[in-house]
Enzyme design. Structure first.
Site, short mmCIF file in Angstrom:
data_model
loop_
_atom_site.label_atom_id
_atom_site.label_comp_id
_atom_site.label_asym_id
_atom_site.label_seq_id
_atom_site.Cartn_x
_atom_site.Cartn_y
_atom_site.Cartn_z
CG ASP A 1 -1.93 -1.17 1.20
OD1 ASP A 1 -1.88 -1.97 0.26
OD2 ASP A 1 -2.71 -1.28 2.16
CB CYS B 1 -2.18 -2.59 5.40
SG CYS B 1 -3.83 -1.85 5.27
CE LYS C 1 -3.53 -4.35 1.38
NZ LYS C 1 -4.26 -3.53 2.34
#
Ligand code: TIU
Length: 222
Positions: free
Chosen positions: A24, A162, A129
């Site tokens: 990310d 994450c 995701k």
């Protein structure tokens, strides 16, 4: 087999079975006007790790080892966004709302893109995701099985959200996980330190941690 200098003990690298997973590294978490800023965070902490993430990616590419990228994002119709995720907290902009970089955390919007300095190159896998973990509701597990990947080196943001969620998902699925310390960051320095400590506690209960230099040194000679 070659070991990477790591905590709490050396990481037993399997060169044919390792991949780097960069979690990310998106504008939404690192630029003003994105999701991270909408939650009230100081996003400048995130941009400081770009050089270390960049050289880790370069080292894997140079060694001919796979690099996988993830992006936290949702479909434009929000069909993969649970109401509980959209309504959580008191952000200035919610997921799906229009901000200065386009709709917050929506696939295809400018703000959702991976930072240009760390952009995937042709042939690298990009996992979109909807959750904090990269295994939930994605094809990541099948892709890793297909490629016979058994070890994952982690970089990206944020350490305790994450990155740690994905490490725990991977650990439960039988992967050996190694977190690159300088190539991950949190909005909260104390949370980064705590995540690193809890990951490697109890004999690497979730995984190992190592310095970027030590990872690069070993993969360049493996
Ligand atoms: N808010 C926060 O720390 N993180 C996230 O919402 N997503 C990721 O960590 N990618």
């Amino acid at each position: 087999m070659t070991d990477i200098k790591a905590q709490p003990f050396p990481f037993p690298l399997q060169r044919k079975a390792v991949a780097l997973i960069v979690i990310d590294m998106q504008r939404d978490f690192s630029e003003p006007g994105g999701f991270g800023a909408s939650l009230g965070n100081d996003v400048s902490r995130i941009t400081k790790i770009i050089p270390d993430v960049k050289r880790l990616i370069a080292g894997f590419r140079h060694a001919g080892l796979p690099v996988i990228h993830t992006m936290e994002c949702h479909k434009p119709d929000l069909s993969d966004l649970p109401p509980a995720k959209r309504s959580r907290g008191n952000p200035s902009l919610r997921i799906g709302d229009k901000g200065p970089m386009g709709r917050i955390l929506i696939a295809g919007e400018p703000g959702t893109a991976i930072l240009p300095e760390l952009a995937p190159i042709d042939g690298e896998i990009v996992i979109e995701k909807p959750g904090k973990g990269a295994f939930y509701a994605t094809e990541l597990g099948d892709i890793l099985n297909h490629k016979d990947i058994k070890q994952l080196v982690f970089a990206g943001v944020t350490t305790e959200v994450c990155v740690q969620t994905t490490m725990r998902e991977a650990n439960d699925r039988g992967y050996e996980c190694l977190l690159a310390e300088e190539a991950t960051e949190s909005y909260f320095p104390e949370f980064k330190a705590a995540a690193i400590a809890m990951i490697r506690a109890q004999g690497a209960i979730v995984g190992w941690t190592a310095h970027v230099d030590d990872i690069l040194e070993t993969i360049s000679h493996a």
